[in-house]
Design a protein around this motif. Structure first.
Motif, PDB file in Angstrom:
ATOM      1  N   LEU A 208       0.830  -1.205   0.000  1.00  0.00           N
ATOM      2  CA  LEU A 208       0.000   0.000   0.000  1.00  0.00           C
ATOM      3  C   LEU A 208       0.864   1.255   0.000  1.00  0.00           C
ATOM      4  O   LEU A 208       0.592   2.214  -0.748  1.00  0.00           O
ATOM      5  CB  LEU A 208      -0.922  -0.011   1.221  1.00  0.00           C
ATOM      6  N   SER A 209       1.900   1.260   0.817  1.00  0.00           N
ATOM      7  CA  SER A 209       2.804   2.412   0.882  1.00  0.00           C
ATOM      8  C   SER A 209       3.468   2.670  -0.463  1.00  0.00           C
ATOM      9  O   SER A 209       3.552   3.820  -0.927  1.00  0.00           O
ATOM     10  CB  SER A 209       3.872   2.182   1.954  1.00  0.00           C
ATOM     11  N   GLU A 210       3.944   1.613  -1.087  1.00  0.00           N
ATOM     12  CA  GLU A 210       4.644   1.759  -2.369  1.00  0.00           C
ATOM     13  C   GLU A 210       3.693   2.193  -3.473  1.00  0.00           C
ATOM     14  O   GLU A 210       4.073   2.973  -4.358  1.00  0.00           O
ATOM     15  CB  GLU A 210       5.328   0.439  -2.732  1.00  0.00           C
ATOM     16  N   ALA A 211       2.458   1.710  -3.433  1.00  0.00           N
ATOM     17  CA  ALA A 211       1.505   2.034  -4.502  1.00  0.00           C
ATOM     18  C   ALA A 211       1.074   3.495  -4.463  1.00  0.00           C
ATOM     19  O   ALA A 211       0.834   4.102  -5.517  1.00  0.00           O
ATOM     20  CB  ALA A 211       0.281   1.120  -4.404  1.00  0.00           C
ATOM     21  N   PHE A 212       0.992   4.099  -3.260  1.00  0.00           N
ATOM     22  CA  PHE A 212       0.429   5.446  -3.157  1.00  0.00           C
ATOM     23  C   PHE A 212       1.365   6.453  -2.487  1.00  0.00           C
ATOM     24  O   PHE A 212       0.954   7.576  -2.193  1.00  0.00           O
ATOM     25  CB  PHE A 212      -0.898   5.389  -2.384  1.00  0.00           C
ATOM     26  N   GLY A 213       2.608   6.054  -2.274  1.00  0.00           N
ATOM     27  CA  GLY A 213       3.570   6.982  -1.702  1.00  0.00           C
ATOM     28  C   GLY A 213       3.229   7.393  -0.277  1.00  0.00           C
ATOM     29  O   GLY A 213       3.396   8.560   0.094  1.00  0.00           O
ATOM     30  N   LEU A 214       2.766   6.448   0.523  1.00  0.00           N
ATOM     31  CA  LEU A 214       2.354   6.757   1.887  1.00  0.00           C
ATOM     32  C   LEU A 214       3.510   6.578   2.870  1.00  0.00           C
ATOM     33  O   LEU A 214       4.457   5.833   2.621  1.00  0.00           O
ATOM     34  CB  LEU A 214       1.199   5.843   2.315  1.00  0.00           C
ATOM     35  N   SER A 215       3.395   7.256   3.985  1.00  0.00           N
ATOM     36  CA  SER A 215       4.352   7.118   5.074  1.00  0.00           C
ATOM     37  C   SER A 215       3.646   6.415   6.227  1.00  0.00           C
ATOM     38  O   SER A 215       2.906   7.051   6.988  1.00  0.00           O
ATOM     39  CB  SER A 215       4.863   8.494   5.527  1.00  0.00           C
ATOM     40  N   ILE A 216       3.843   5.105   6.313  1.00  0.00           N
ATOM     41  CA  ILE A 216       3.220   4.318   7.375  1.00  0.00           C
ATOM     42  C   ILE A 216       4.264   4.022   8.439  1.00  0.00           C
ATOM     43  O   ILE A 216       5.283   3.389   8.162  1.00  0.00           O
ATOM     44  CB  ILE A 216       2.605   3.026   6.822  1.00  0.00           C
ATOM     45  N   ASP A 217       4.009   4.484   9.629  1.00  0.00           N
ATOM     46  CA  ASP A 217       4.948   4.394  10.743  1.00  0.00           C
ATOM     47  C   ASP A 217       4.521   3.259  11.662  1.00  0.00           C
ATOM     48  O   ASP A 217       3.423   3.278  12.222  1.00  0.00           O
ATOM     49  CB  ASP A 217       4.945   5.735  11.498  1.00  0.00           C
ATOM     50  N   ALA A 218       5.402   2.271  11.795  1.00  0.00           N
ATOM     51  CA  ALA A 218       5.113   1.151  12.693  1.00  0.00           C
ATOM     52  C   ALA A 218       5.966   1.204  13.941  1.00  0.00           C
ATOM     53  O   ALA A 218       6.006   0.245  14.715  1.00  0.00           O
ATOM     54  CB  ALA A 218       5.352  -0.173  11.961  1.00  0.00           C
ATOM     55  N   LEU A 219       6.639   2.330  14.173  1.00  0.00           N
ATOM     56  CA  LEU A 219       7.553   2.445  15.303  1.00  0.00           C
ATOM     57  C   LEU A 219       6.804   2.521  16.626  1.00  0.00           C
ATOM     58  O   LEU A 219       5.649   2.934  16.690  1.00  0.00           O
ATOM     59  CB  LEU A 219       8.426   3.691  15.139  1.00  0.00           C
ATOM     60  N   GLY A 220       7.517   2.141  17.663  1.00  0.00           N
ATOM     61  CA  GLY A 220       6.949   2.244  18.995  1.00  0.00           C
ATOM     62  C   GLY A 220       6.230   0.981  19.400  1.00  0.00           C
ATOM     63  O   GLY A 220       5.715   0.251  18.557  1.00  0.00           O
ATOM     64  N   PRO A 221       6.177   0.711  20.702  1.00  0.00           N
ATOM     65  CA  PRO A 221       5.460  -0.484  21.172  1.00  0.00           C
ATOM     66  C   PRO A 221       3.960  -0.327  21.010  1.00  0.00           C
ATOM     67  O   PRO A 221       3.425   0.781  21.014  1.00  0.00           O
ATOM     68  CB  PRO A 221       5.843  -0.557  22.659  1.00  0.00           C
ATOM     69  N   ASN A 222       3.304  -1.455  20.851  1.00  0.00           N
ATOM     70  CA  ASN A 222       1.848  -1.459  20.745  1.00  0.00           C
ATOM     71  C   ASN A 222       1.258  -1.659  22.142  1.00  0.00           C
ATOM     72  O   ASN A 222       1.280  -2.754  22.688  1.00  0.00           O
ATOM     73  CB  ASN A 222       1.407  -2.575  19.803  1.00  0.00           C
ATOM     74  N   PHE A 223       0.731  -0.581  22.717  1.00  0.00           N
ATOM     75  CA  PHE A 223       0.163  -0.654  24.059  1.00  0.00           C
ATOM     76  C   PHE A 223      -1.325  -0.997  24.038  1.00  0.00           C
ATOM     77  O   PHE A 223      -1.991  -0.923  25.072  1.00  0.00           O
ATOM     78  CB  PHE A 223       0.375   0.670  24.795  1.00  0.00           C
ATOM     79  N   GLY A 224      -1.842  -1.346  22.862  1.00  0.00           N
ATOM     80  CA  GLY A 224      -3.235  -1.747  22.782  1.00  0.00           C
ATOM     81  C   GLY A 224      -4.101  -0.721  22.085  1.00  0.00           C
ATOM     82  O   GLY A 224      -3.689   0.429  21.853  1.00  0.00           O
ATOM     83  N   ASP A 225      -5.315  -1.136  21.757  1.00  0.00           N
ATOM     84  CA  ASP A 225      -6.227  -0.277  21.003  1.00  0.00           C
ATOM     85  C   ASP A 225      -6.594   0.990  21.775  1.00  0.00           C
ATOM     86  O   ASP A 225      -6.694   2.070  21.188  1.00  0.00           O
ATOM     87  CB  ASP A 225      -7.495  -1.062  20.655  1.00  0.00           C
ATOM     88  N   GLU A 226      -6.823   0.864  23.080  1.00  0.00           N
ATOM     89  CA  GLU A 226      -7.243   2.029  23.856  1.00  0.00           C
ATOM     90  C   GLU A 226      -6.173   3.118  23.838  1.00  0.00           C
ATOM     91  O   GLU A 226      -6.485   4.303  23.678  1.00  0.00           O
ATOM     92  CB  GLU A 226      -7.556   1.622  25.305  1.00  0.00           C
ATOM     93  N   ALA A 227      -4.899   2.698  23.985  1.00  0.00           N
ATOM     94  CA  ALA A 227      -3.814   3.685  23.951  1.00  0.00           C
ATOM     95  C   ALA A 227      -3.721   4.351  22.586  1.00  0.00           C
ATOM     96  O   ALA A 227      -3.468   5.559  22.484  1.00  0.00           O
ATOM     97  CB  ALA A 227      -2.495   3.007  24.307  1.00  0.00           C
ATOM     98  N   LEU A 228      -3.946   3.582  21.516  1.00  0.00           N
ATOM     99  CA  LEU A 228      -3.923   4.152  20.168  1.00  0.00           C
ATOM    100  C   LEU A 228      -5.032   5.181  20.005  1.00  0.00           C
ATOM    101  O   LEU A 228      -4.808   6.280  19.474  1.00  0.00           O
ATOM    102  CB  LEU A 228      -4.062   3.033  19.139  1.00  0.00           C
ATOM    103  N   MET A 229      -6.233   4.866  20.459  1.00  0.00           N
ATOM    104  CA  MET A 229      -7.357   5.796  20.344  1.00  0.00           C
ATOM    105  C   MET A 229      -7.110   7.073  21.155  1.00  0.00           C
ATOM    106  O   MET A 229      -7.416   8.181  20.704  1.00  0.00           O
ATOM    107  CB  MET A 229      -8.653   5.130  20.810  1.00  0.00           C
ATOM    108  N   ASP A 230      -6.530   6.927  22.341  1.00  0.00           N
ATOM    109  CA  ASP A 230      -6.210   8.097  23.164  1.00  0.00           C
ATOM    110  C   ASP A 230      -5.220   9.006  22.450  1.00  0.00           C
ATOM    111  O   ASP A 230      -5.369  10.240  22.442  1.00  0.00           O
ATOM    112  CB  ASP A 230      -5.616   7.661  24.505  1.00  0.00           C
ATOM    113  N   THR A 231      -4.217   8.390  21.809  1.00  0.00           N
ATOM    114  CA  THR A 231      -3.195   9.171  21.113  1.00  0.00           C
ATOM    115  C   THR A 231      -3.784   9.907  19.919  1.00  0.00           C
ATOM    116  O   THR A 231      -3.480  11.089  19.690  1.00  0.00           O
ATOM    117  CB  THR A 231      -2.042   8.256  20.656  1.00  0.00           C
TER     118      THR A 231
END
Length: 309
Positions: A208-231
């Motif tokens: 997906l990134s290569e097809a549309f020139g996107l910057s997808i960041d997978a860095l950082g630990p995954n603290f769960g869905d709730e932490a992602l939504m808060d951020t």
């Protein structure tokens, strides 16, 4: 001990005739004689005595008969336990919040008598999930398996395309748009923590990134869905991608926005993996349900070219 010989012995004991037992079992009288002889050699006793009226049990045969019946009953129970439809269908849905879990739940709601278990395997990638299906750990699994990685003995049917949506907080520059093109996401930071290398979703987001020139960041630990939504709620720059049917919950005060992608519409292709020739009736019903109830795919679908068609 030969189960066929045991079954033959019980048939002769109950009918009293070698020919009658042969007729019941659908074999020749000679085959009956050979099986009985082999059984007697194995246990080193005479079980049947031939008389002018047929065959009757010896003393050892009388002692042996109830045990032989118990063995055959246990064999029948073992066979019944794994016959198609005799146990719940085990389906790996990968994650209980995402689209496959939702469609399996809807299938169950429309087929309340269906015996099934929705499970989440610990396998990290599609190849491991396919092996789990082959090994019988589960009966089926939803994965985005590349066509050239489908192992022998596995059938792969692409039954569920889930359109992607952008998920942003209320202060994000795209928060108020109704739709957005993937190409317009260039320059925006898309954060998807926890992407694991060598998994099918890592390969999907890379394509997906290569097809549309996107910057997808997978860095950082995954603290769960709730932490992602808060951020996301607190950020004016971060966004993430979710499936249109994925079920995520957040406080109303977060005011997160789900924005459909179009022109083209990227879809995550969930492929159902199952053992070739599996006749479990619930699996058949689930496949039919997916074929007939899955919404029509958008006219502008995009998916990686390596995925199973």
């Amino acid at each position: 001990m030969d189960v066929a010989a045991l079954r033959t012995f019980v048939a002769v004991a109950e009918t009293g005739q070698f020919q009658a037992a042969a007729d019941e079992l659908g074999i020749s009288q000679q085959a009956v004689s050979k099986r009985i002889a082999a059984l007697e050699r194995h246990i080193k006793v005479t079980l049947l005595v031939r008389t002018s009226r047929g065959s009757q049990l010896s003393l050892d045969g009388q002692v042996f008969l109830p045990h032989a019946k118990k063995v055959l009953a246990a064999v029948e129970q073992a066979e019944q336990a794994v016959r198609p439809g005799s146990r719940p269908l085990r389906v790996d849905v990968l994650n209980r919040r995402i689209s496959p879990a939702q469609v399996v739940y809807r299938f169950y709601r429309s087929h309340p008598g269906a015996e099934l278990d929705a499970v989440t395997l610990s396998q990290e990638n599609a190849a491991q999930a396919a092996q789990a299906v082959l090994d019988g750990t589960v009966d089926a699994s939803f994965r985005a398996l590349p066509t050239d990685q489908v192992p022998a003995g596995i059938s792969a049917e692409r039954l569920l395309d889930t359109p992607l949506e952008l998920l942003v907080g209320p202060r994000h520059p795209l928060a108020d748009v109704s739709r957005v093109s993937p190409a317009d996401l260039g320059g925006h930071r898309i954060w998807i923590p926890g992407i694991r290398p060598s998994t099918e979703w890592a390969a999907f987001y890379q394509a997906l990134s290569e097809a549309f020139g996107l910057s997808i960041d997978a860095l950082g630990p995954n603290f769960g869905d709730e932490a992602l939504m808060d951020t996301l709620a607190d950020s004016a720059s971060l966004a993430t991608l979710v499936g249109s049917e994925d079920r995520y919950l957040w406080p109303q005060t977060h005011d997160l926005r789900r924005i459909p992608l179009h022109d083209p519409t990227p879809v995550y292709p969930h492929v159902l993996l199952f053992r070739s020739g599996d006749q479990h009736p619930v699996l058949t019903a689930l496949r039919d349900h997916l074929r007939t109830t899955d919404p029509p795919s958008p006219h502008d679908v995009w998916a990686p070219d390596w995925v199973t068609r």
